[in-house]
Write a protein that holds these residues in place. Structure first.
Motif, PDB file in Angstrom:
ATOM      1  N   LEU A  93       0.825  -1.213   0.000  1.00  0.00           N
ATOM      2  CA  LEU A  93       0.000   0.000   0.000  1.00  0.00           C
ATOM      3  C   LEU A  93       0.862   1.267   0.000  1.00  0.00           C
ATOM      4  CD1 LEU A  93      -2.823  -1.061   2.472  1.00  0.00           C
ATOM      5  CD2 LEU A  93      -2.956  -0.864  -0.009  1.00  0.00           C
ATOM      6  N   HIS A  94       1.968   1.231   0.706  1.00  0.00           N
ATOM      7  CA  HIS A  94       2.872   2.376   0.740  1.00  0.00           C
ATOM      8  C   HIS A  94       3.476   2.622  -0.649  1.00  0.00           C
ATOM      9  CE1 HIS A  94       5.697   5.264   2.344  1.00  0.00           C
ATOM     10  NE2 HIS A  94       6.700   4.584   1.821  1.00  0.00           N
ATOM     11  N   ALA A  95       3.898   1.544  -1.309  1.00  0.00           N
ATOM     12  CA  ALA A  95       4.468   1.678  -2.652  1.00  0.00           C
ATOM     13  C   ALA A  95       3.432   2.210  -3.639  1.00  0.00           C
ATOM     14  CB  ALA A  95       5.008   0.330  -3.119  1.00  0.00           C
ATOM     15  N   LYS A  96       2.197   1.732  -3.543  1.00  0.00           N
ATOM     16  CA  LYS A  96       1.135   2.222  -4.422  1.00  0.00           C
ATOM     17  C   LYS A  96       0.859   3.700  -4.188  1.00  0.00           C
ATOM     18  CE  LYS A  96      -1.437  -2.043  -5.222  1.00  0.00           C
ATOM     19  NZ  LYS A  96      -2.724  -2.733  -5.015  1.00  0.00           N
ATOM     20  N   ALA A  97       0.900   4.135  -2.945  1.00  0.00           N
ATOM     21  CA  ALA A  97       0.678   5.550  -2.631  1.00  0.00           C
ATOM     22  C   ALA A  97       1.778   6.423  -3.238  1.00  0.00           C
ATOM     23  CB  ALA A  97       0.618   5.750  -1.113  1.00  0.00           C
ATOM     24  N   ILE A  98       3.007   5.945  -3.205  1.00  0.00           N
ATOM     25  CA  ILE A  98       4.117   6.689  -3.812  1.00  0.00           C
ATOM     26  C   ILE A  98       3.914   6.791  -5.321  1.00  0.00           C
ATOM     27  CG2 ILE A  98       6.600   6.621  -4.322  1.00  0.00           C
ATOM     28  CD1 ILE A  98       6.956   5.379  -1.506  1.00  0.00           C
ATOM     29  N   LEU A  99       3.532   5.686  -5.952  1.00  0.00           N
ATOM     30  CA  LEU A  99       3.297   5.697  -7.398  1.00  0.00           C
ATOM     31  C   LEU A  99       2.157   6.638  -7.763  1.00  0.00           C
ATOM     32  CD1 LEU A  99       3.726   1.905  -8.220  1.00  0.00           C
ATOM     33  CD2 LEU A  99       5.279   3.777  -8.828  1.00  0.00           C
ATOM     34  N   ARG A 100       1.081   6.631  -6.961  1.00  0.00           N
ATOM     35  CA  ARG A 100      -0.056   7.521  -7.231  1.00  0.00           C
ATOM     36  C   ARG A 100       0.351   8.987  -7.170  1.00  0.00           C
ATOM     37  NH1 ARG A 100      -3.210   3.650  -4.695  1.00  0.00           N
ATOM     38  NH2 ARG A 100      -2.869   4.562  -2.672  1.00  0.00           N
ATOM     39  N   ARG A 101       1.277   9.306  -6.261  1.00  0.00           N
ATOM     40  CA  ARG A 101       1.757  10.678  -6.155  1.00  0.00           C
ATOM     41  C   ARG A 101       2.397  11.155  -7.453  1.00  0.00           C
ATOM     42  NH1 ARG A 101       5.500  10.626  -1.421  1.00  0.00           N
ATOM     43  NH2 ARG A 101       4.188   9.042  -0.501  1.00  0.00           N
ATOM     44  N   TYR A 102       2.961  10.223  -8.205  1.00  0.00           N
ATOM     45  CA  TYR A 102       3.603  10.557  -9.472  1.00  0.00           C
ATOM     46  C   TYR A 102       2.724  10.256 -10.674  1.00  0.00           C
ATOM     47  CZ  TYR A 102       7.701  11.371  -6.666  1.00  0.00           C
ATOM     48  OH  TYR A 102       8.568  11.864  -5.725  1.00  0.00           O
TER      49      TYR A 102
END
Length: 107
Positions: A93-102
């Motif tokens: 979930l943390h990795a997905k949140a980082i990707l969504r930010r970009y």
């Protein structure tokens, strides 16, 4: 980390600093003098259960509890740290949140 050594060092630190109001950074520095280390995983796993926490503006202020910390409380805390560190779903979930930010959406 050895539960018994952590407990002994934490109790020495607690007794020596009872009544003082400290910030996280100061707690980390003091802990290093007693041979223990507070990292972000420990704070996320509930290290604050050993302190009286007060919010003063944007900062949190920590005071040691007057009650002695039991070895069982430390053992439960260490189990929570291990469980938090091994939680793969949290990491995903943390990795997905980082990707969504970009702007990258992953299902």
């Amino acid at each position: 980390m050895n539960i018994q050594k952590f407990h002994e060092a934490f109790e020495q630190m607690r007794l020596k600093n009872l009544g003082k109001s400290l910030e996280r950074r100061e707690l980390g520095i003091i802990a290093s003098h007693y041979g223990i280390y507070f990292n972000s995983t420990m704070w996320a796993s509930g290290l604050n259960r050993f302190f009286i926490v007060t919010k003063l503006g944007p900062k949190f202020i920590y005071r040691f509890k007057s009650k002695e910390t039991s070895i069982n409380e430390v053992a439960n805390f260490m189990n929570d740290c291990r469980e938090y560190a091994r939680n793969d779903q949290r990491k995903i979930l943390h990795a997905k949140a980082i990707l969504r930010r970009y702007g990258i959406n992953v299902e």
